[in-house]
Design a protein around this motif. Structure first.
Motif, PDB file in Angstrom:
ATOM      1  N   ALA A 276     -10.484 -21.452 -71.640  1.00 47.57           N
ATOM      2  CA  ALA A 276     -11.416 -22.622 -72.233  1.00 47.57           C
ATOM      3  C   ALA A 276     -11.830 -22.407 -73.615  1.00 47.57           C
ATOM      4  O   ALA A 276     -12.274 -21.348 -73.951  1.00 47.57           O
ATOM      5  N   ALA A 277     -12.017 -23.079 -74.329  1.00 45.68           N
ATOM      6  CA  ALA A 277     -12.447 -23.176 -75.584  1.00 45.68           C
ATOM      7  C   ALA A 277     -13.553 -24.108 -75.866  1.00 45.68           C
ATOM      8  O   ALA A 277     -14.060 -24.870 -75.373  1.00 45.68           O
ATOM      9  N   ALA A 278     -14.513 -23.504 -76.936  1.00 50.22           N
ATOM     10  CA  ALA A 278     -15.684 -24.100 -77.320  1.00 50.22           C
ATOM     11  C   ALA A 278     -16.653 -24.476 -75.814  1.00 50.22           C
ATOM     12  O   ALA A 278     -16.991 -25.582 -75.718  1.00 50.22           O
ATOM     13  N   VAL A 279     -16.900 -23.559 -75.028  1.00 48.07           N
ATOM     14  CA  VAL A 279     -17.769 -23.461 -73.958  1.00 48.07           C
ATOM     15  C   VAL A 279     -19.021 -23.560 -74.283  1.00 48.07           C
ATOM     16  O   VAL A 279     -19.696 -22.578 -74.737  1.00 48.07           O
ATOM     17  N   GLU A 280     -19.714 -24.652 -73.948  1.00 51.94           N
ATOM     18  CA  GLU A 280     -21.261 -24.865 -74.297  1.00 51.94           C
ATOM     19  C   GLU A 280     -22.009 -24.583 -72.845  1.00 51.94           C
ATOM     20  O   GLU A 280     -21.793 -25.087 -71.994  1.00 51.94           O
ATOM     21  N   ILE A 281     -22.839 -23.503 -73.164  1.00 53.26           N
ATOM     22  CA  ILE A 281     -23.806 -23.273 -71.990  1.00 53.26           C
ATOM     23  C   ILE A 281     -25.229 -23.606 -72.415  1.00 53.26           C
ATOM     24  O   ILE A 281     -25.557 -23.641 -73.574  1.00 53.26           O
TER      25      ILE A 281
ATOM     26  N   ASN B 180     -29.228 -23.246 -76.272  1.00 54.60           N
ATOM     27  CA  ASN B 180     -28.004 -23.182 -75.896  1.00 54.60           C
ATOM     28  C   ASN B 180     -26.883 -22.443 -76.841  1.00 54.60           C
ATOM     29  O   ASN B 180     -27.537 -21.786 -77.732  1.00 54.60           O
ATOM     30  N   VAL B 181     -25.909 -22.128 -76.224  1.00 56.79           N
ATOM     31  CA  VAL B 181     -24.774 -21.091 -76.781  1.00 56.79           C
ATOM     32  C   VAL B 181     -23.784 -21.759 -76.839  1.00 56.79           C
ATOM     33  O   VAL B 181     -23.294 -22.312 -75.564  1.00 56.79           O
ATOM     34  N   THR B 182     -22.651 -21.502 -77.385  1.00 62.36           N
ATOM     35  CA  THR B 182     -21.134 -22.018 -77.317  1.00 62.36           C
ATOM     36  C   THR B 182     -20.189 -20.744 -77.619  1.00 62.36           C
ATOM     37  O   THR B 182     -20.433 -20.079 -78.678  1.00 62.36           O
ATOM     38  N   LEU B 183     -19.477 -20.480 -76.645  1.00 64.70           N
ATOM     39  CA  LEU B 183     -18.502 -19.445 -76.743  1.00 64.70           C
ATOM     40  C   LEU B 183     -17.233 -19.827 -77.421  1.00 64.70           C
ATOM     41  O   LEU B 183     -16.810 -21.051 -76.988  1.00 64.70           O
TER      42      LEU B 183
ATOM     43  N   VAL C 153     -23.544 -13.952 -72.471  1.00 64.41           N
ATOM     44  CA  VAL C 153     -24.332 -14.545 -73.611  1.00 64.41           C
ATOM     45  C   VAL C 153     -25.865 -14.321 -73.653  1.00 64.41           C
ATOM     46  O   VAL C 153     -26.130 -14.068 -72.482  1.00 64.41           O
ATOM     47  N   THR C 154     -26.641 -14.506 -74.478  1.00 65.13           N
ATOM     48  CA  THR C 154     -28.086 -14.651 -74.399  1.00 65.13           C
ATOM     49  C   THR C 154     -28.602 -16.007 -74.874  1.00 65.13           C
ATOM     50  O   THR C 154     -28.546 -16.246 -76.020  1.00 65.13           O
ATOM     51  N   LEU C 155     -29.514 -16.542 -74.029  1.00 65.42           N
ATOM     52  CA  LEU C 155     -30.250 -17.669 -74.426  1.00 65.42           C
ATOM     53  C   LEU C 155     -31.855 -17.213 -74.818  1.00 65.42           C
ATOM     54  O   LEU C 155     -32.360 -16.356 -74.313  1.00 65.42           O
TER      55      LEU C 155
ATOM     56  N   ILE D 205     -29.630 -23.372 -65.758  1.00 65.84           N
ATOM     57  CA  ILE D 205     -28.534 -23.026 -66.512  1.00 65.84           C
ATOM     58  C   ILE D 205     -27.186 -23.659 -66.187  1.00 65.84           C
ATOM     59  O   ILE D 205     -26.891 -23.794 -65.098  1.00 65.84           O
ATOM     60  N   ALA D 206     -26.401 -24.227 -66.961  1.00 66.24           N
ATOM     61  CA  ALA D 206     -25.074 -24.844 -66.719  1.00 66.24           C
ATOM     62  C   ALA D 206     -24.149 -24.689 -68.063  1.00 66.24           C
ATOM     63  O   ALA D 206     -24.569 -24.834 -69.113  1.00 66.24           O
ATOM     64  N   VAL D 207     -23.043 -24.817 -67.544  1.00 66.89           N
ATOM     65  CA  VAL D 207     -21.857 -25.201 -68.620  1.00 66.89           C
ATOM     66  C   VAL D 207     -21.851 -26.599 -68.511  1.00 66.89           C
ATOM     67  O   VAL D 207     -21.544 -27.357 -67.720  1.00 66.89           O
ATOM     68  N   VAL D 208     -22.032 -27.110 -69.712  1.00 64.67           N
ATOM     69  CA  VAL D 208     -22.103 -28.857 -69.948  1.00 64.67           C
ATOM     70  C   VAL D 208     -20.932 -29.092 -70.645  1.00 64.67           C
ATOM     71  O   VAL D 208     -20.648 -30.540 -70.659  1.00 64.67           O
TER      72      VAL D 208
END
Length: 120
Positions: free
Chosen positions: A70-75, A85-88, A99-101, A112-115
């Protein structure tokens, strides 16, 4: 006319070579046939919370339990009205990344969720 005869060592080498080559071809075929095709499936684990001055740092481990990357995974994380939020860039299949919020309030009860994500 003389006939070339092969020594025992040559015959053993031939048998071993054929065996190794057969194993390699079989392994490649097995990997190809059993390759999974499940889309990315995310699982989140909240980790340690650290406070540095007035900010709280929440570690989150993101697991991709699917077969595909998966690309551009937004948490995204939310505490009351505040969000972080952070994007992998990329999360391969069957991999994990931490990751760190960052929040202004204690995120012990953060949601928290992957959106969203895209396929690479």
């Amino acid at each position: 006319m003389s006939r070339a005869t092969h020594s025992t060592a040559e015959w053993i080498s031939l048998v071993i070579s054929i065996g190794l080559l057969s194993c390699l071809v079989g392994l490649i075929g097995w990997l190809w046939a059993t390759e999974g095709d499940q889309p990315a499936q995310f699982r989140l684990e909240m980790g340690e919370v650290r406070q540095i001055e007035q900010q709280f740092y929440l570690d989150v481990t993101v697991h991709n339990d699917g077969d595909r990357a998966a690309a551009a995974v937004e948490i995204i994380g939310a505490v009351d009205e505040q969000t972080s939020n952070v994007t992998l860039d990329l999360l391969p299949g069957h991999a994990e990344q931490t990751v760190t919020l960052i929040f202004n309030r204690d995120p012990q009860l953060a949601k928290i969720a992957v959106v969203g994500y895209s396929e690479p």
